[in-house]
Design an enzyme around this catalytic site. Structure first.
Site, PDB file in Angstrom:
ATOM      1  N   HIS A 157       1.664  14.489  -6.281  1.00 28.71           N
ATOM      2  CA  HIS A 157       2.132  13.105  -6.157  1.00 28.71           C
ATOM      3  C   HIS A 157       1.150  12.070  -6.692  1.00 28.71           C
ATOM      4  O   HIS A 157       1.366  10.878  -6.494  1.00 28.71           O
ATOM      5  CB  HIS A 157       2.429  12.779  -4.690  1.00 28.71           C
ATOM      6  CG  HIS A 157       3.717  13.355  -4.195  1.00 28.71           C
ATOM      7  ND1 HIS A 157       4.933  12.725  -4.340  1.00 28.71           N
ATOM      8  CD2 HIS A 157       3.985  14.525  -3.561  1.00 28.71           C
ATOM      9  CE1 HIS A 157       5.883  13.468  -3.809  1.00 28.71           C
ATOM     10  NE2 HIS A 157       5.332  14.574  -3.334  1.00 28.71           N
TER      11      HIS A 157
ATOM     12  N   LYS B  68       5.174  -2.292  -0.732  1.00 34.69           N
ATOM     13  CA  LYS B  68       4.688  -0.929  -0.914  1.00 34.69           C
ATOM     14  C   LYS B  68       3.326  -0.832  -0.266  1.00 34.69           C
ATOM     15  O   LYS B  68       2.778  -1.832   0.201  1.00 34.69           O
ATOM     16  CB  LYS B  68       4.615  -0.548  -2.394  1.00 34.69           C
ATOM     17  CG  LYS B  68       3.826  -1.536  -3.254  1.00 34.69           C
ATOM     18  CD  LYS B  68       3.862  -1.154  -4.720  1.00 34.69           C
ATOM     19  CE  LYS B  68       5.201  -1.457  -5.351  1.00 34.69           C
ATOM     20  NZ  LYS B  68       5.915  -0.265  -5.775  1.00 34.69           N
ATOM     21  N   ARG B  69       2.773   0.366  -0.223  1.00 39.44           N
ATOM     22  CA  ARG B  69       1.426   0.547   0.302  1.00 39.44           C
ATOM     23  C   ARG B  69       0.456  -0.338  -0.482  1.00 39.44           C
ATOM     24  O   ARG B  69       0.591  -0.509  -1.694  1.00 39.44           O
ATOM     25  CB  ARG B  69       1.051   2.018   0.179  1.00 39.44           C
ATOM     26  CG  ARG B  69      -0.292   2.414   0.712  1.00 39.44           C
ATOM     27  CD  ARG B  69      -0.365   3.937   0.802  1.00 39.44           C
ATOM     28  NE  ARG B  69      -0.014   4.590  -0.450  1.00 39.44           N
ATOM     29  CZ  ARG B  69      -0.903   4.883  -1.412  1.00 39.44           C
ATOM     30  NH1 ARG B  69      -2.177   4.568  -1.261  1.00 39.44           N
ATOM     31  NH2 ARG B  69      -0.518   5.497  -2.506  1.00 39.44           N
TER      32      ARG B  69
ATOM     33  N   LYS C 167      -1.685  -0.543  -7.430  1.00 37.24           N
ATOM     34  CA  LYS C 167      -0.335  -1.106  -7.354  1.00 37.24           C
ATOM     35  C   LYS C 167      -0.327  -2.593  -7.695  1.00 37.24           C
ATOM     36  O   LYS C 167       0.712  -3.195  -7.875  1.00 37.24           O
ATOM     37  CB  LYS C 167       0.258  -0.846  -5.969  1.00 37.24           C
ATOM     38  CG  LYS C 167       0.465   0.653  -5.690  1.00 37.24           C
ATOM     39  CD  LYS C 167       1.011   0.911  -4.306  1.00 37.24           C
ATOM     40  CE  LYS C 167       1.130   2.400  -3.997  1.00 37.24           C
ATOM     41  NZ  LYS C 167       2.211   3.076  -4.723  1.00 37.24           N
TER      42      LYS C 167
ATOM     43  N   THR D  75       9.482   5.142  -5.294  1.00 37.62           N
ATOM     44  CA  THR D  75      10.863   5.265  -4.811  1.00 37.62           C
ATOM     45  C   THR D  75      11.413   3.903  -4.423  1.00 37.62           C
ATOM     46  O   THR D  75      12.629   3.704  -4.428  1.00 37.62           O
ATOM     47  CB  THR D  75      10.956   6.227  -3.604  1.00 37.62           C
ATOM     48  OG1 THR D  75      10.026   5.820  -2.594  1.00 37.62           O
ATOM     49  CG2 THR D  75      10.672   7.657  -4.021  1.00 37.62           C
TER      50      THR D  75
ATOM     51  N   LYS E  94      15.291   2.001  -4.907  1.00 36.81           N
ATOM     52  CA  LYS E  94      16.083   1.335  -3.868  1.00 36.81           C
ATOM     53  C   LYS E  94      16.451  -0.079  -4.309  1.00 36.81           C
ATOM     54  O   LYS E  94      17.589  -0.538  -4.091  1.00 36.81           O
ATOM     55  CB  LYS E  94      15.302   1.307  -2.555  1.00 36.81           C
ATOM     56  CG  LYS E  94      15.063   2.677  -1.958  1.00 36.81           C
ATOM     57  CD  LYS E  94      13.933   2.681  -0.954  1.00 36.81           C
ATOM     58  CE  LYS E  94      13.503   4.108  -0.648  1.00 36.81           C
ATOM     59  NZ  LYS E  94      12.184   4.206  -0.034  1.00 36.81           N
TER      60      LYS E  94
END
Length: 809
Positions: A356, A544-545, A550, A652, A656
């Protein structure tokens, strides 16, 4: 599928459950008691179906899938299970008839504290799809008492609070103490030969009981159910009475204390020895209990372990369950009496590994000394695996550098990813780009030696939950336009929506649904956080985290730029723009926590500046979790997927958002690449360097100070970090980190400054497009129509067909 209840029979079942479990009639029951009663009624139905599903699997001797993940981010289960059992309308009506508000009962349920981010949510989606596709499968994890943590924002800063979810959430759990397994830590090994076989006995080990607590999972439109088996930890004896009698009270309860910590929280901080030790204990605890349980059930059915690989496949979700490989070997050799080669042949045909991440720090490595002392027998087996693997690599490559990179044990560390590759039959990435990076970079040597192992399975999401269940308005429109609910079992049916892309009436319906969802979300946030949102504003979302790659900080820099433009010219923003953030930072990740504080400082400053009213707003959504995401996704209009190209494995959340009609502002990273393949440039807002350009820039020597010196807009944004905001907090550390590097990290390691102008331009294009409602709604409908490729049913079918080799519906 048989429908288990009518409204009347549900009312009767709920009333009976309240009387039996709480000694009350509905008029006397609290909302909490009714929530538990509702869970217990549905659990009973699923448990009965589970018995039949297990009997059928044993009778037909079907191959079993065992999905091991250190986290399963299940969210709430009451509405989901009622939906999958096809009794959601009946349950709502029954609750109403008994004097309760269904919405209040659903809202009361806590999110199960079993996961944190995308890894855990993916596992939950896959478990749903495996069940709906009627694949006999079991998920395995730890029954965490407090989960990750409940996030509170105090004076702009993240504060971690215990997440005691079990008070109500335990209603879904079925403890099965009769199926407990014993897991050993430490001890000394005694070896002896008997009948030509070497026996190894672990003496003086610390023994911990693993108690299974099963959560039954219902599939959609099927009587088939599967199980999520969660292991709780208990000491084999509550106290050592001899020690206690001598007054050594703390030592007497030592085993109890150790057992209690194993299942306490997800991801204990590991920047110290005790934390590393606890994490390794957690991983071996749930792996050993799981493998023992699987082997025992297999023996009960077949009487031998020699056909284990023919009837079982174990999917390792990231490296956390990597100890499956040596634990299988331990059971095959020590308990079943197999020779090494036979045991290895069976093991390597039973295990598959999903990677991952490409981040080096996330490819787990354990200190050799810790493995030796904590897991002495496992350490012996890993040594033998490592020696044999190294000989194989040496014979193939005759290259010392490759041997070092591929080694399982090297430099006093045990490399878990290399252990997974050596001991598994398949290695897969989770998006096309990610899998290519694994094959060409991260694991290129292993791929060169064993290319047949490397595959790709692009991630997917449970579209029944993340579209139909959470967005009923959109679900109704899809049913009207596509002629029914076929898309729930056949996601490609969503493609029929494309025929209406230019239909102005459909566009208007889509816009009305989005507006209603925005208003609903605004009401929720007003109640939850006291923040007033303007439904006329663009809802521009990054949830998100919190991790530097990110690039939430890039988003914040762009907002600072907009804020400064607005201060220069009050008419610079004509379309109201609301930026919504949601993220948890790991407790020990200081930089991530500083970025959260920056976002809150910026939000506070903007909120108190009258010039920003109905023009610019920033809101940090506290304690982001599945149930909050379920309210946010239908209301979102812009999806921020802005990671540095080559760093995000898949994502993911991007799926969504897309499925609910939000448009993506993003880099060509992770599954954004596959999104772009079906959407094209015209239906999303791309920006930034590509993965190969990122690597080239770093090879050439990236100097962010040059960008600072030649770009006045960027320089002014960065200078604002040093100046700070109305709360008096300055962010000199983030300024220094971006321009000069800090704490061993390179300056602007994730290339925020290199992508800054491109990102700002993408946001400008997005705002300009938003002003053309017809074009925006056409793009939104295309996103929904083409999101079928991201359904978890497709991903699970890929696993079933290409890796697991199991039948499915």
């Amino acid at each position: 599928m048989t429908t288990p209840f009518t409204t009347k029979t549900l009312e009767e079942a709920l009333t009976a459950k309240l009387m039996l479990n709480f000694g009350k009639v509905p008029e006397e029951a609290t909302d909490q008691e009714m929530m538990k009663a509702s869970a217990l009624v549905l659990r009973d139905v699923m448990a009965i179906r589970g018995v039949e599903a297990n009997r059928k699997a044993r009778r037909e001797q079907k191959k079993q899938v065992h999905y091991l993940s250190l986290e399963f981010l299940m969210g709430r289960s009451l509405m989901k299970n009622a939906y999958n059992l096809n009794v959601l309308p009946e349950l709502k009506e029954a609750l109403g008839n008994l004097g309760f508000k269904a919405a209040d009962i659903f809202e009361l349920e806590p999110d199960a504290g079993l996961g944190n981010g995308g890894l855990g949510r993916l596992a939950a989606c896959y478990l749903d799809s495996m069940t709906s596709l009627e694949i006999p499968a079991t998920g395995y994890s730890i029954c965490y008492e407090l989960g990750i943590f409940k996030q509170k924002i105090v004076e702009g800063q993240q504060v971690e609070m215990p997440d005691d979810w079990k008070n109500l959430g335990a209603a879904w759990l079925l403890p099965k103490p009769e199926e407990a397994q014993e897991v050993l830590f430490g001890g000394t090994l005694r070896e002896f030969w008997n009948n030509g076989h070497l026996h190894i006995v672990n003496e003086n080990a610390t023994r911990v009981q693993a108690i299974p607590c099963d959560m039954v999972v219902a599939g959609y439109d099927t009587d088939h159910v599967n199980t999520l088996r969660l292991w709780d930890a208990r000491a084999t004896k509550p106290v050592d009475m001899a020690l206690f009698s001598r007054g050594e009270y703390l030592k007497a309860a030592e085993e109890t204390a150790m057992a209690a910590t194993i299942a306490k929280i997800l991801y204990p901080e590991d920047n110290h020895y005790e934390g590393k030790s606890l994490r390794l204990k957690q991983q071996y605890f749930f792996v050993s209990a799981t493998v023992q349980s699987i082997a025992k059930k297999h023996l009960e059915t077949y009487g031998t372990l020699k056909n284990f690989h023919e009837k079982n496949v174990i999917q390792i979700n990231d490296t956390h369950p990597a100890l499956v490989v040596p634990e299988l070997m331990r059971i095959f050799i020590d308990e079943a009496g197999m020779k090494w080669d036979e045991a290895w042949e069976i093991t390597t045909q039973s295990v598959a590994y999903t990677n991952h991440t490409v981040l080096a720090e996330a490819l787990e490595r354990w200190p050799q000394s810790l493995m030796e002392t904590l897991l002495p027998r496992i350490w012996q087996i890993i040594q033998e695996i490592s020696d044999r693997w190294q000989r194989k690599v040496e014979e193939f490559y005759h290259d010392g550098e490759k041997l070092q990179r591929m080694a399982i044990i090297w430099g006093g560390e045990v490399r878990m990813a290399n252990l997974c590759i050596a001991g598994g039959m398949a290695v897969n990435g989770v998006s096309g780009l990610h899998s290519d990076i694994l094959k060409k970079d991260v694991f290129k040597d292993a791929c060169g030696m064993e290319p047949h192992k490397f595959q790709n399975v692009t991630n997917g999401i449970d579209h029944r939950r993340w579209l139909s269940e959470i967005n009923p308005g959109l679900d109704s429109l899809i049913r009207d336009l596509t002629g029914g609910d076929d898309y729930l079992k056949n996601p490609p049916a969503l493609r029929k929506l494309e025929a209406y892309a230019d239909d102005k009436a459909v566009q208007a319906q889509l816009a009305a649904i989005k507006r209603e969802n925005k208003e609903n979300f605004a009401r929720y946030i007003k109640r939850a956080q006291g923040v007033v949102l303007n439904p006329d504003a663009i809802f521009d979302v990054q949830v998100k985290r919190l991790h530097e790659y990110k690039r939430q900080l890039l988003n914040a820099l762009h907002i600072i730029s907009l804020y400064q433009k607005l201060q220069d010219d009050p008419n610079a923003i004509t379309q109201p723009h609301t930026f919504l953030f949601g993220a948890k930072a790991a407790p020990g990740y200081a930089v991530a926590k500083r970025i959260i504080r920056l976002i809150n400082s910026l939000a506070d400053d903007i909120a108190h500046n009258p010039i920003c009213k109905d023009k610019l707003q920033v809101v940090f959504l506290e304690n982001y979790r599945v149930s909050l995401a379920e309210k946010l996704m239908p209301a979102s209009e812009v999806s921020q997927q802005i990671s540095t190209a080559g760093k995000e494995a898949s994502g993911t959340g991007n799926m969504k958002f897309m499925m609910n009609g939000a448009l993506t502002v993003g880099t060509l990273d992770g599954a954004n690449v596959e999104m772009h393949e079906v959407l094209g440039d015209e239906n999303m807002f791309l920006f930034g360097l590509h993965a190969d350009e990122v690597q080239q820039l770093k090879r050439e020597g990236y100097v962010p100070q040059r960008l600072y010196n030649r770009d006045p807009e960027l320089r002014r944004c960065l200078d604002a970090l040093r100046t700070g905001f109305r709360d008096g907090v300055t962010y000199e550390d983030l300024y220094q980190r971006l321009l000069f590097g800090m704490g061993g990290s390179a300056a602007d390691e994730y290339l925020l400054l290199a992508d800054f102008q491109s990102y700002c331009q993408a946001e400008e294009r997005m705002v300009k497009t938003y002003a053309d409602s017809e074009q925006w709604n056409r793009m939104s409908l295309c996103n929904i129509a083409r999101s079928d490729i991201f359904a978890a049913d497709r991903a699970v079918a890929d696993y079933a067909n290409n890796i697991w080799h199991v039948e499915h519906r």
